[in-house]
Design a protein around this motif. Structure first.
Motif, PDB file in Angstrom:
ATOM      1  N   ILE A   1      93.145 -55.984  53.754  1.00 60.39           N
ATOM      2  CA  ILE A   1      93.790 -55.152  52.733  1.00 60.39           C
ATOM      3  C   ILE A   1      94.157 -56.021  51.527  1.00 60.39           C
TER       4      ILE A   1
ATOM      5  N   LEU B   1      93.487 -47.618  49.303  1.00 62.39           N
ATOM      6  CA  LEU B   1      94.694 -47.928  48.545  1.00 62.39           C
ATOM      7  C   LEU B   1      94.412 -48.492  47.154  1.00 62.39           C
ATOM      8  N   PHE B   2      93.369 -49.317  47.042  1.00 62.00           N
ATOM      9  CA  PHE B   2      93.213 -50.103  45.819  1.00 62.00           C
ATOM     10  C   PHE B   2      91.892 -49.923  45.084  1.00 62.00           C
TER      11      PHE B   2
ATOM     12  N   VAL C   1      91.098 -49.084  54.730  1.00 64.29           N
ATOM     13  CA  VAL C   1      92.444 -48.803  54.211  1.00 64.29           C
ATOM     14  C   VAL C   1      92.640 -49.466  52.845  1.00 64.29           C
TER      15      VAL C   1
END
Length: 168
Positions: free
Chosen positions: A57, A145-146, A141
Motif C-alpha cells: 500500500i 486508495l491512491f 487496496v
C-alpha cells in the motif's frame, strides 16, 4: 541438508528456517530476507502478512505522491508562463524543465519507489503463497486508495509519464 527435498534448512541458534525455492505454504519456521526475520509463531506470520500488505500500500502511495508532485510542478510552471514570468517556446506546446531542486525531489521519490518495489519483489521470490496473496491484496487496496490515473477514451493516462515526455 536433504538434497531430495525442495526445502533448505538453514542452521541457526534457534530451530531451522524453511526456505523453499518452489511454491509453498510454509508459515511457522519460514524465513524471509534475513536470519532475523525467522517466523516462530502463527501470530508473527500474521503480523508479517499484515506488514507486507501495508508495505505494498505504501508503494502505491509513493507512486501517487510522485504523480501529484509532477502535476504540482507542471501547474506551477504553467501559471508562471501565463503571467509572463516564464517563456513558452511554442504557442501550441508547453515545454517545461524541472529545476535542480525539483529533479532531486523527483529522483528521491523514484528511488524510494524502486527500493520498496525491489523489497516486495524479493519477498515474492520466496514463492510463499500467503506472502504472494498479501502482495496482491496490498496492490489492490493501494490502487483503490491512491490511483491517480484518469480514464481518457480507451486508455488510462498517468500524469507522471506525460511530464518528461519519455519512457512511457
Amino acid at each position: 541438508m536433504d538434497m531430495t527435498s525442495s526445502t533448505i534448512d538453514i542452521s541457526m541458534d534457534s530451530p531451522s528456517c524453511k526456505i523453499s525455492m518452489l511454491w509453498n505454504w510454509n508459515t511457522v519456521d519460514a524465513c524471509f530476507i534475513s536470519e532475523s526475520w525467522h517466523i516462530t509463531s502463527s501470530c508473527m506470520f500474521a503480523g508479517s502478512c499484515i506488514g507486507i500488505v501495508f508495505l505494498v500500500i505504501c508503494l502505491e502511495l509513493l507512486r501517487r505522491m510522485a504523480s501529484e508532485y509532477d502535476a504540482f510542478i507542471i501547474n506551477r510552471a504553467r501559471l508562471k508562463a501565463d503571467t509572463g514570468d516564464a517563456t513558452k517556446q511554442d504557442q501550441t506546446q508547453f515545454i517545461f524543465r524541472p529545476s535542480q531542486g525539483e529533479r532531486i525531489i523527483r529522483a528521491t521519490l523514484h528511488v524510494l519507489q524502486f527500493a520498496v518495489a525491489y523489497f516486495v519483489m524479493l519477498l515474492g521470490m520466496y514463492y510463499n503463497g500467503y506472502i504472494i496473496v498479501c502482495i496482491f491484496v496490498g496492490a489492490f487496496v493501494g490502487f483503490l486508495l491512491f490511483s491517480s490515473g484518469k480514464v481518457v477514451g480507451d486508455e488510462i493516462r498517468n500524469d507522471a509519464t506525460s511530464v518528461t515526455k519519455c519512457c512511457g
